[in-house]
Design a protein around this motif. Sequence first.
Motif, PDB file in Angstrom:
ATOM      1  N   VAL A  68       0.836  -1.195   0.000  1.00 49.82           N
ATOM      2  CA  VAL A  68       0.000   0.000   0.000  1.00 49.82           C
ATOM      3  C   VAL A  68       0.878   1.255   0.000  1.00 49.82           C
ATOM      4  O   VAL A  68       0.621   2.206  -0.722  1.00 49.82           O
ATOM      5  N   ALA A  69       1.927   1.242   0.818  1.00 50.04           N
ATOM      6  CA  ALA A  69       2.840   2.389   0.895  1.00 50.04           C
ATOM      7  C   ALA A  69       4.174   1.933   1.462  1.00 50.04           C
ATOM      8  O   ALA A  69       4.249   0.927   2.175  1.00 50.04           O
ATOM      9  N   MET A  70       5.222   2.685   1.137  1.00 48.02           N
ATOM     10  CA  MET A  70       6.553   2.398   1.669  1.00 48.02           C
ATOM     11  C   MET A  70       7.223   3.708   2.052  1.00 48.02           C
ATOM     12  O   MET A  70       7.031   4.728   1.378  1.00 48.02           O
ATOM     13  N   CYS A  71       8.008   3.677   3.130  1.00 50.55           N
ATOM     14  CA  CYS A  71       8.778   4.850   3.509  1.00 50.55           C
ATOM     15  C   CYS A  71      10.066   4.418   4.197  1.00 50.55           C
ATOM     16  O   CYS A  71      10.151   3.319   4.749  1.00 50.55           O
ATOM     17  N   VAL A  72      11.061   5.293   4.126  1.00 53.51           N
ATOM     18  CA  VAL A  72      12.375   5.022   4.705  1.00 53.51           C
ATOM     19  C   VAL A  72      12.522   5.818   5.993  1.00 53.51           C
ATOM     20  O   VAL A  72      11.993   6.936   6.105  1.00 53.51           O
ATOM     21  N   ASP A  73      13.228   5.259   6.973  1.00 58.62           N
ATOM     22  CA  ASP A  73      13.402   5.989   8.229  1.00 58.62           C
ATOM     23  C   ASP A  73      14.408   7.136   8.060  1.00 58.62           C
ATOM     24  O   ASP A  73      15.009   7.312   6.993  1.00 58.62           O
TER      25      ASP A  73
END
Length: 200
Positions: A68-73
């Motif tokens: 659905v979604a991806m993000c990096v720290d």
Amino acid sequence: MKPDFSKSGGLIPAIIQDADTAQVLMLGYMNEAALQQTRDTGWVTFFSRSRNSLWVKGATSGNRLRVVAMCVDCDGDTLLVKARPSGPVCHTGQYSCFGAAESKGFLYRLEALIAERLELAPETSYTSRLAARGVNKVAQKVGEEAVELVIEAIDDNRELFINEAADLLYHLLLLLQVKSVSLAEVEAELMRRNEQKSRP
């Protein structure tokens, strides 16, 4: 921010979170090729350290993870992937590698499953058939289930009472979907009321 694969030998940990319930499902590792394949296909793909190859989660079991979604720290060395599981994520058969689903969490998952049934509208689905009859029929069914729950509340059969409560919750979630109202909106209203009562 782009993920930095140089910090740990070309691999970064990927935390998989249920997009609907926010429960953490599992931890895997991705290299650049796994991340690219995940982006290209929409299905979570890991790099298997034991097999030294790419691994599409659920390729064998069918319990895949739809991205659905991806993000990096903030450091660029950990990936958070929000996904919708198509079945139990853990190899033990549990919903999550970190334990069973929480009750609240499953209601949100059930809401997503109902929405999926309405979108696909399979003829074999009770959910889609009832919704196709219109809001009045769905609302009527909620009323019937509420009455049945009241009847069981007067009796002493705990199992039947729980079953009727489950029926009522299911049909209420369906009615909310038909009315384009989310469970989160109802929850927000309850929270708002609680905050008002808590104020001095």
